[in-house]
Motif scaffolding. Structure first.
Motif, PDB file in Angstrom:
ATOM      1  N   SER A  46       0.741  -1.179   0.028  1.00  0.00           N
ATOM      2  CA  SER A  46       0.201  -0.101  -0.041  1.00  0.00           C
ATOM      3  C   SER A  46       1.089   1.416  -0.160  1.00  0.00           C
ATOM      4  N   GLN A  47       1.797   1.005   1.271  1.00  0.00           N
ATOM      5  CA  GLN A  47       3.187   2.143   0.857  1.00  0.00           C
ATOM      6  C   GLN A  47       3.335   2.243  -0.790  1.00  0.00           C
ATOM      7  N   VAL A  48       3.628   2.037  -1.329  1.00  0.00           N
ATOM      8  CA  VAL A  48       4.929   1.703  -2.731  1.00  0.00           C
ATOM      9  C   VAL A  48       3.433   2.264  -3.683  1.00  0.00           C
ATOM     10  N   GLY A  49       2.336   1.817  -3.592  1.00  0.00           N
ATOM     11  CA  GLY A  49       1.020   2.278  -4.129  1.00  0.00           C
ATOM     12  C   GLY A  49       0.690   3.731  -4.097  1.00  0.00           C
ATOM     13  N   ARG A  50       1.039   4.317  -2.949  1.00  0.00           N
ATOM     14  CA  ARG A  50       0.624   5.514  -2.191  1.00  0.00           C
ATOM     15  C   ARG A  50       2.014   6.734  -2.589  1.00  0.00           C
ATOM     16  N   SER A  51       3.121   6.405  -2.639  1.00  0.00           N
ATOM     17  CA  SER A  51       4.336   6.622  -3.021  1.00  0.00           C
ATOM     18  C   SER A  51       5.416   6.156  -4.193  1.00  0.00           C
ATOM     19  N   PRO A  52       5.126   5.648  -5.039  1.00  0.00           N
ATOM     20  CA  PRO A  52       5.665   4.415  -5.762  1.00  0.00           C
ATOM     21  C   PRO A  52       7.772   5.407  -5.853  1.00  0.00           C
ATOM     22  N   ASN A  53       7.298   6.607  -6.037  1.00  0.00           N
ATOM     23  CA  ASN A  53       8.656   7.418  -6.807  1.00  0.00           C
ATOM     24  C   ASN A  53       9.589   8.264  -5.439  1.00  0.00           C
ATOM     25  N   SER A  54       8.487   7.997  -3.754  1.00  0.00           N
ATOM     26  CA  SER A  54       9.501   8.501  -2.585  1.00  0.00           C
ATOM     27  C   SER A  54      10.632   7.394  -1.998  1.00  0.00           C
ATOM     28  N   VAL A  62      23.263   2.781  -2.441  1.00  0.00           N
ATOM     29  CA  VAL A  62      22.260   2.709  -3.905  1.00  0.00           C
ATOM     30  C   VAL A  62      21.499   3.385  -2.252  1.00  0.00           C
ATOM     31  N   ALA A  63      20.542   4.417  -3.623  1.00  0.00           N
ATOM     32  CA  ALA A  63      19.180   4.502  -3.036  1.00  0.00           C
ATOM     33  C   ALA A  63      18.425   4.203  -4.132  1.00  0.00           C
ATOM     34  N   TRP A  64      16.986   3.295  -3.421  1.00  0.00           N
ATOM     35  CA  TRP A  64      16.056   3.615  -4.174  1.00  0.00           C
ATOM     36  C   TRP A  64      14.721   4.117  -3.393  1.00  0.00           C
ATOM     37  N   SER A  65      13.961   4.076  -4.663  1.00  0.00           N
ATOM     38  CA  SER A  65      12.684   4.748  -4.359  1.00  0.00           C
ATOM     39  C   SER A  65      11.722   2.898  -3.808  1.00  0.00           C
ATOM     40  N   TYR A  66      10.573   3.934  -3.621  1.00  0.00           N
ATOM     41  CA  TYR A  66       9.604   2.009  -2.805  1.00  0.00           C
ATOM     42  C   TYR A  66       9.008   1.637  -4.395  1.00  0.00           C
ATOM     43  N   GLY A  67       8.820   2.287  -5.041  1.00  0.00           N
ATOM     44  CA  GLY A  67       8.921   1.194  -6.258  1.00  0.00           C
ATOM     45  C   GLY A  67      10.098   0.776  -7.162  1.00  0.00           C
ATOM     46  N   GLU A  68      11.238   0.981  -6.857  1.00  0.00           N
ATOM     47  CA  GLU A  68      12.393  -0.080  -7.237  1.00  0.00           C
ATOM     48  C   GLU A  68      12.605  -1.067  -6.162  1.00  0.00           C
ATOM     49  N   LEU A  69      12.206  -0.677  -4.569  1.00  0.00           N
ATOM     50  CA  LEU A  69      13.240  -1.300  -3.944  1.00  0.00           C
ATOM     51  C   LEU A  69      11.741  -2.757  -3.970  1.00  0.00           C
ATOM     52  N   ASP A  70      10.266  -2.016  -4.304  1.00  0.00           N
ATOM     53  CA  ASP A  70       9.634  -3.154  -4.524  1.00  0.00           C
ATOM     54  C   ASP A  70       9.919  -4.120  -5.831  1.00  0.00           C
ATOM     55  N   LYS A  71       9.962  -3.550  -6.858  1.00  0.00           N
ATOM     56  CA  LYS A  71      10.805  -4.692  -7.904  1.00  0.00           C
ATOM     57  C   LYS A  71      11.914  -5.515  -7.077  1.00  0.00           C
ATOM     58  N   GLN A  72      12.715  -5.120  -6.350  1.00  0.00           N
ATOM     59  CA  GLN A  72      13.869  -5.671  -6.395  1.00  0.00           C
ATOM     60  C   GLN A  72      12.984  -7.254  -5.497  1.00  0.00           C
ATOM     61  N   GLY A 161      22.629 -16.019  -4.662  1.00  0.00           N
ATOM     62  CA  GLY A 161      23.042 -14.613  -4.537  1.00  0.00           C
ATOM     63  C   GLY A 161      22.061 -13.481  -5.311  1.00  0.00           C
ATOM     64  N   THR A 162      22.230 -12.666  -4.610  1.00  0.00           N
ATOM     65  CA  THR A 162      21.459 -11.787  -5.467  1.00  0.00           C
ATOM     66  C   THR A 162      21.738 -10.941  -6.245  1.00  0.00           C
ATOM     67  N   GLY A 163      23.499 -11.200  -6.671  1.00  0.00           N
ATOM     68  CA  GLY A 163      23.695 -10.015  -7.273  1.00  0.00           C
ATOM     69  C   GLY A 163      23.155 -10.355  -8.671  1.00  0.00           C
ATOM     70  N   GLN A 164      22.833 -10.650  -8.816  1.00  0.00           N
ATOM     71  CA  GLN A 164      22.366 -11.619 -10.634  1.00  0.00           C
ATOM     72  C   GLN A 164      20.748 -11.783 -10.478  1.00  0.00           C
ATOM     73  N   ILE A 165      20.226 -11.440  -9.756  1.00  0.00           N
ATOM     74  CA  ILE A 165      19.043 -11.708  -9.686  1.00  0.00           C
ATOM     75  C   ILE A 165      18.173 -10.277 -10.255  1.00  0.00           C
ATOM     76  N   SER A 166      17.333 -10.103 -11.840  1.00  0.00           N
ATOM     77  CA  SER A 166      17.403  -8.921 -12.135  1.00  0.00           C
ATOM     78  C   SER A 166      15.867  -8.226 -11.165  1.00  0.00           C
ATOM     79  N   PRO A 167      15.456  -7.461 -10.674  1.00  0.00           N
ATOM     80  CA  PRO A 167      14.571  -6.753 -10.401  1.00  0.00           C
ATOM     81  C   PRO A 167      12.864  -6.803 -11.045  1.00  0.00           C
ATOM     82  N   ALA A 168      11.509  -7.224  -9.941  1.00  0.00           N
ATOM     83  CA  ALA A 168      10.375  -7.770 -11.450  1.00  0.00           C
ATOM     84  C   ALA A 168       9.815  -6.804 -11.642  1.00  0.00           C
ATOM     85  N   THR A 169       8.428  -6.507 -11.760  1.00  0.00           N
ATOM     86  CA  THR A 169       7.435  -6.231 -11.279  1.00  0.00           C
ATOM     87  C   THR A 169       5.978  -6.710 -10.987  1.00  0.00           C
TER      88      THR A 169
END
Length: 981
Positions: A46-54, A62-72, A161-169
């Motif tokens: 719900s926080q991702v939906g409310r402010s995905p770019n925050s 690294v600095a991730w927005s809510y949307g980017e952290l969600d995809k990771q 290992g998470t280094g090779q995992i691609s973000p997913a929508t």
């Protein structure tokens, strides 16, 4: 164990009849009780939906927005399901302190599983025990921990290992429920092995609900994360931020230390500090100035806080900053809280641990298990205490019993002692068993004793906590050897392979026999005081100072004095390492901080971590270079915006002083027409400059407004008043030059016009814009709506103010409101810049240089094509706002910013003079309006001096000279303040 139910008389001990009289007053969205009846991942989504770019998380790399952290997290979750299969199960996490660590936690939860955090600094034997005890199905780790994970997995468990995992929508379709296990945190156990504490989503949401409502956490907050994710204090920081739309700032104290922590707070504008009291005291000990005003809460926990901590709050933090002393074991993370401010008067030797949080009762039990209002064991009654101990049903049944407050609650008996104060708050007294806390970590002394007894040369062992200095506790091991004693260096090596650093004793004492009481138990009161950092025989009083190697040089003496202070020793051996002298990780950080303040390069001082001696560090100082100057991603972003403003300021002033000079370079008519359209870029009254002005508002001021709207509005108004003062000075100079008689108001209003009035109006209306944007919860859509509204109002005002015969205040209003680059049209540029500031704030850690250059060329190209098709000219003052000019000017700004970003990307490799030059330009960018006002006054001064009969060269030289001297002095002062040179 509770032996009788509470009566009407003694039930008062557990009643929530008292509350904190001090607390935060800022706005926030309450975390209601019904909201805990959902999966934790649903609340995060719900926080991702409310402010995905925050901004969600920043770890300095690294600095991730809510949307980017969600995809990771989605990418990790999908990988876990594909490799480990669907369904519940436990997954171990092995990460250093980082944003990837948090993505791993969320990824496990999104996969419908339970995470078990592992500390990569813990011994392999301990990690392998946890893997086996928790029935781990697989290990998720960072690339840096991959080799350790494979060793621990021993080819039995899968390693991801998470280094090779691609973000997913797309997130997995796995469904959690409030009763699903969230995590298992392992704490010290009395059997010699750690025990796992189970928590579910509902319980975690309860803790965060209580934490949110007590601290008034909101989306504008920036929370620190200091503790390891295997420590329950991290739960408050991580989920307190991410389940409220706030930002989490990660700092690895073990890797980076506490030196310059004040600069870190300032750089990231932290609002909520959370640490142990020891970290708070050590980090503030060397501060010579106050903490940034952004810090509104200092939250302490994990060990005893004292009244002196309140004094430190008053000394180093703003008067409205509050201190929160919290108590909560891993079994009930958020239980008691005490609020204080700088004026609070606290009696006694300890700070109270406060009052129960919502949906929680706290009672005291005497030695017979009966409720008491005297000193007793803290017992916590709540529906949200831990589910129990993993695979320890007997211990679970012993510590979690039926509650007298109702069938929906259980009573957890903590083993901690407290007393009830007159105001109804609780004060911590100590432990009823041998479990203590060292540097915020819970330690079972029996676990250390069990490991010591497993050594082939040790017959018996007792471990105690001793106070070696005020406010600091150390572990001491008393040993009975099988033959001739045991060398401490051998024991330290043995223990370091089996126990975490904080569980390794600082001193070892050899005894021939253990002193016993009359009933045959170890007489702990008869155990001798240790000689810190040395092996000592219990039946002797040998003084080892004669065996120590004394300092030979001044530098060795200075380092030795620092080590003595950190270790609490009278003398130290310069040929022994810090560890060998009894140091632990916390005292090591303290010594490192003081060595770097002494002037020792940090890369040399960090030799303390590699077991270097005082002599080796002193000798190595001259041979090793200082670390090169580096900038974090956020500092580079701040620098970029201010350099862009400073560069525009230089162009503006250049164009004003040398009017027409630039135009002489182009003579062809077509090129001249293009140049006439481009030259207004070098003016504060064009959309390009308004765009940069808006970027500053969106990047610097809106985040402040989200946290403290009233204070930010006052700050903006003060800036507007200063700007108004500059406008009056400028107007007075113009009127003096043109000879105003003091009665002609038309003459006054005509001359009162200043292009700075546009920005004065923009500053005055910025808080209103911020309020509307904040209330909408859709920042970009709100800005677009405001741009459209400004354009509509511009057209309406233009209709009513189109009569050119109107003079006086009407002429001023016409120029200010409906001219091509008047308030409403420039507001559109400012709002577009605010949107860009929002985006930049959420993505400053990304490499945006090529994006900015590409977008700039596209925008300028579209504008140039529109210009060609329209055959437009620049001159008509009251013509419609032309979209081609917006596109061209903003495109040029983006290209310039992209080029600056490319340069800053390689900042560390630039020559020192270039680095300093860029920083000086950035300082000028922060002074843009004061310098512009001074520049305008210089131009008026030249006119007045010329009218007074002064030669033209002299009339120009005097004000220009004063201008350069004043700007240089002001810039130099700020440069030294910001960059320390």
């Amino acid at each position: 164990m509770l032996t009788e139910p509470l009566t009407s008389q003694n039930r008062e001990v557990g009643r929530e009849n008292s509350r904190n009289t001090i607390g935060p007053t800022n706005d926030f969205i309450p975390f209601t009780r019904p909201e805990i009846e959902q999966p934790l991942t649903t609340r995060f989504s719900s926080q991702v939906g409310r402010s995905p770019n925050s901004l969600a998380i920043n770890d300095g790399r690294v600095a991730w927005s809510y949307g980017e952290l969600d995809k990771q997290a989605n990418g990790i979750a999908n990988t876990i399901i594909s490799q480990l299969g669907p369904g519940e199960g436990r997954v171990a996490l092995l990460f250093e302190q980082s944003a990837a660590m948090v993505a791993g936690m969320l990824g496990v939860l999104k996969a419908g599983k339970t995470y078990v955090p592992l500390d990569p600094l813990h011994p392999k034997q301990r990690l392998q025990f946890i893997l086996q005890d928790a029935d781990i199905g697989g290990i998720v780790c960072s690339d840096t921990c991959l080799s350790l994970a494979k060793v621990c997995a021993d080819e039995v468990l899968p390693v991801i290992g998470t280094g090779q995992i691609s973000p997913a929508t797309a997130a997995p379709t796995i469904v959690r429920n409030p009763d699903t296990e969230t995590y298992v945190l392992y704490t010290s156990g009395s059997t010699g092995q750690p025990k796992g504490v189970l928590q579910c989503d509902r319980n975690v949401l309860h803790f965060i609900s209580a934490y949110t409502n007590a601290l008034h956490l909101n989306a504008g907050d920036r929370l620190s994360l200091f503790p390891s994710y295997g420590f329950d204090a991290s739960v408050m920081d991580i989920y307190g931020a991410l389940l409220n739309g706030a930002s989490l700032y990660v700092r690895d104290l073990r890797g980076l230390g506490m030196d310059r922590l004040d600069g870190w707070l300032q750089e990231h504008e932290i609002t909520v500090w959370h640490s142990t009291p020891t970290v708070f005291r050590v980090s503030t000990s060397g501060w010579t100035h106050r903490a940034p005003s952004s810090v509104r809460l200092v939250v302490l926990g994990g060990e005893e806080a004292v009244p002196e901590d309140v004094a430190l709050l008053g000394k180093h933090f703003d008067s409205d900053c509050l201190l929160v002393n919290g108590f909560g074991p891993t079994e009930s993370t958020v239980t008691l809280q005490y609020f204080a401010n700088a004026k609070s008067k606290v009696s006694g030797v300890r700070l109270p641990i406060g009052f129960p949080v919502e949906a929680t009762h706290v009672i005291l039990l005497d030695e017979h298990g009966k409720a008491t209002d005297q000193v007793g064991e803290i017992a916590i009654s709540s529906p949200h205490v831990a589910l129990g101990y993993l695979k320890r049903p007997e211990l679970t049944a012993q510590r979690f019993v039926a509650s007298p407050f109702g069938a929906s609650e259980r009573l957890y008996q903590t083993g901690d002692l407290a007393r009830l104060r007159p105001d109804g708050s609780f004060e911590y007294v100590g432990r009823i068993d041998n479990q203590i806390k060292i540097r915020g970590f819970r330690v079972e002394l029996a676990e250390i004793e069990a490991v010591l007894r497993s050594h082939t040369d040790v017959r018996d062992a007792v471990v105690m906590a001793r106070q070696y200095a005020p406010g600091s506790t150390r572990l001491v091991a008393y040993l009975v050897a099988k033959q001739d004693g045991v060398e401490p260096i051998n024991l330290q090596s043995f223990l370091s392979q089996r126990l975490p650093d904080y569980m390794i004793p600082s001193a070892f004492v050899n005894l021939k026999v253990m002193p016993l009481t009359t009933n045959g138990k170890v007489d702990r009161h008869s155990l001798p005081e240790p000689h810190w950092g040395m092996l000592r025989d219990g039946d002797q009083s040998a003084d080892f100072s004669s065996k120590q190697v004394a300092p030979l040089t001044q530098r060795e003496s200075e380092i030795a004095a620092i080590w003595q202070q950190a270790l609490g020793l009278k003398n130290v051996d310069v040929d022994k390492s810090f560890d060998a002298l009894g140091g632990d990780s916390l005292s090591t950080i303290v010594a490192l901080v003081h060595m770097t303040r002494l002037g020792i390069p940090q890369d040399v001082a960090r030799g303390i971590f590699q077991a270097r001696t005082i002599r080796e560090i002193a000798r190595g100082e001259g041979a090793q270079p200082c670390s090169p100057k580096t900038l974090s991603a956020e500092k580079k972003a701040n620098l970029l915006i201010n350099i862009a403003r400073g560069a525009l300021l230089a162009l503006i002033i250049t164009d004003h002083w040398f009017i027409g000079t630039l135009n002489k370079f182009i003579s062809a008519s077509d090129a001249e027409r293009i140049w006439q359209a481009m030259s207004p870029l070098f003016s504060v009254e064009c959309p390009g400059f308004a765009f940069i002005f808006g970027v500053g508002l969106g990047y610097f001021y809106y985040p402040k407004y989200e946290r403290e709207p009233a204070r930010t509005a006052r700050l903006i108004r003060w800036g507007a008043m200063l700007l108004l003062g500059g406008i009056f000075l400028d107007t007075a100079a113009v009127l003096a030059a043109d000879g105003w008689n003091g009665t002609d108001l038309t003459f006054f209003f005509t001359h009162f016009y200043s292009i700075l009035l546009y920005y004065l109006l923009a500053l005055l209306t910025a808080p209103l814009w911020f309020r509307l944007i904040h209330k909408s919860h859709r920042r970009y859509l709100a800005c677009i709506g405001l741009i459209i509204a400004n354009y509509v109002i511009f057209r309406i005002c233009r209709h009513f103010l189109s009569d050119s015969t109107q003079v006086g205040i009407f002429e001023l209003a016409r120029i200010m409101l409906v001219a091509k680059y008047a308030y409403f049209s420039l507001s559109m540029g400012v709002l577009a810049g605010i949107m860009a500031g929002f985006y930049f704030k959420s993505h400053y850690a990304d490499d945006l240089s090529l994006r900015m250059i590409s977008a700039g060329f596209l925008s300028a190209g579209v504008g140039g094509f529109m210009f060609y098709l329209e055959g437009a000219t620049f001159d008509p003052l009251y013509a419609n706002v032309d979209l081609w000019r917006w596109a061209v000017y903003i495109g040029m700004i983006l290209i310039m910013s992209g080029v600056i970003s490319l340069v800053l990307k390689r900042f560390e490799g630039l020559p020192g003079i270039v680095q300093s030059g860029l920083q000086i330009i950035a300082v000028l960018g922060q002074l843009i309006f004061p310098i512009y006002v001074a520049h305008e006054l210089v131009l008026r001064g030249e006119t007045l001096l010329g009218m007074g009969g002064m030669p033209k060269a002299v009339a120009m030289a005097i004000p220009f000279g004063l201008f350069f001297v004043g700007v240089s002095w002001m810039s130099a002062r700020l440069y030294r303040l910001y960059y320390g040179r």
